[in-house]
Design an enzyme around this catalytic site. Structure first.
Site, short mmCIF file in Angstrom:
data_model
loop_
_atom_site.label_atom_id
_atom_site.label_comp_id
_atom_site.label_asym_id
_atom_site.label_seq_id
_atom_site.Cartn_x
_atom_site.Cartn_y
_atom_site.Cartn_z
N CYS A 11 -0.57 4.10 2.11
CA CYS A 11 -0.37 3.98 3.56
C CYS A 11 1.09 4.25 3.93
CB CYS A 11 -0.69 2.57 4.05
SG CYS A 11 -2.09 1.78 3.26
N ASP A 12 2.03 3.72 3.15
CA ASP A 12 3.43 3.68 3.60
C ASP A 12 4.38 4.56 2.79
OD1 ASP A 12 2.58 1.78 5.42
OD2 ASP A 12 3.03 0.11 4.07
N CYS A 60 0.82 -1.21 0.00
CA CYS A 60 0.00 0.00 0.00
C CYS A 60 0.86 1.26 0.00
CB CYS A 60 -0.94 -0.01 1.20
SG CYS A 60 -1.95 1.46 1.30
#
Ligand code: NDP
Length: 310
Positions: A140-141, A137
């Site tokens: 997300c990261d 992701c």
């Protein structure tokens, strides 16, 4: 125990749209939206950046905002929404019985809208560097300090891979897109954007052989499938964008699934069990769009309403 008219499992575009329609039809639906199972309620769009192709948003809309709007729309018409995972489903006979960690619910109709989850490679290298450089992701990261001004690789050849690649150009020094074939599944417009980006290099047909590093990921070993040549590339990040698996394990053995695990419907959201309907990515491996999921959620709710009337 109360027997609900309609219980909806899932809180992506399919689940929330089913909730809007069922609530407006006066069914007082309960949505068990999921919590840990999909990472969070709201489904896959919660980890998407800009959604440019949902009708009605000419300037685009961030995925989480779209989901928040859909949730508020469902709540406005008195859908009850609980961020809980269904851990057990008994669909053998009506009323259907759905169990969460702390409660049990009975329902005359159930709409399955459990979506799909990002696929993993399931290799030893992936396990070793999971969250230490390897992730599924970018939203997300991607912004983590670990990847700032460092080379990053992306694996995959679909629209997700294109989206992640473009997003990661904001953070990495360069982004290497690796795909196992020379042809891409991605839409032309996304592929063109990637091809034009000065920070992106594309390598095909390549597969990942191994991941290397002391504690954090530092390099990847990749193989050119055309020549058989193996090379090592500096990469502090590797983002997987290799497709999805349907979230249907709860229903296995109870409801008809296809070979890949997707729920089989008659094309009108009806499953093989009367009173059980299905919508969105847990059914659909062809289109997998927010708008098609929403459309199927609408169909499922209308079918549930008709079933209850009959
Ligand atoms: P796709 O299934 O379209 O693509 C998955 C890619 O991963 C394929 O290129 C596949 O290769 C590759 N792959 C699969 N397994 C492996 C493996 N084990 N090792 C290496 N590569 C692998 O999934 P996406 O998530 O990209 O897209 C899903 C749907 O969502 C699509 O309909 C897409 O259009 C849509 N989408 C739309 C977006 C947008 O419009 N903004 C953004 C993101 C997704 P191969 O091609 O060889 O099978």
């Amino acid at each position: 125990m109360d027997i609900r008219n309609t219980l909806i499992i899932g809180s992506g575009p399919a689940g929330y749209t089913a909730a809007v329609y069922a609530a407006r039809a006066g069914l007082k639906p309960l949505v068990l939206g999921g919590f840990l199972m999909g990472g969070q309620s709201g489904g896959q769009l919660m980890t998407t950046t800009e959604v440019e192709n949902f009708p009605g948003f000419p300037e685009g809309v961030p995925g989480p905002e779209l989901m928040d709007r859909l949730r508020r729309q469902a709540a406005r018409f008195d859908a009850e929404i609980l961020d809980k995972d269904v851990v057990k489903a008994d669909l053998s006979r009506p009323p259907f019985r759905l169990t969460t960690d702390d409660a049990e619910y009975l329902a005359k109709t159930v709409i399955l809208a459990t979506g799909a989850t990002a696929r993993r490679l399931n290799t030893e290298a992936e396990t070793r560097f999971w969250n230490k450089g390897i992730s599924a992701c970018a939203t997300c990261d991607g912004a983590l300090p670990l990847f700032r001004n460092k080379p990053i690789a992306v694996l995959g050849g679909g629209d997700s891979a294109m989206e992640e690649t473009l997003f990661l150009t904001r953070f990495g020094s360069q982004v290497i897109l690796l795909h196992r074939r020379n042809e891409f599944r991605a839409s032309q417009i996304m592929l063109d954007r990637v091809r034009r980006h000065p920070k992106v290099s594309i390598k095909t047909p390549y597969v990942l052989e191994d991941a290397l590093g002391e504690n954090l990921l530092e390099k990847i070993r990749v193989k050119n499938l055309a020549t058989g040549a193996v090379e090592e590339l500096a990469a502090n990040g590797l983002f997987l964008a290799i497709g999805h698996e349907p979230n249907t394990s709860l229903f296995k053995g109870q409801i008809e699934l296809d070979e890949a695990g997707y729920v089989k419907t008659d094309g009108h959201a009806r499953t093989n069990i009367p009173g059980v309907f299905a919508a969105g990515d847990c059914v659909d491996h062809t289109y997998r769009q927010a708008v098609t999921a929403a459309g199927m959620g609408c169909m499922a709710a209308i079918q549930a309403e008709r079933y209850l009337e009959a």
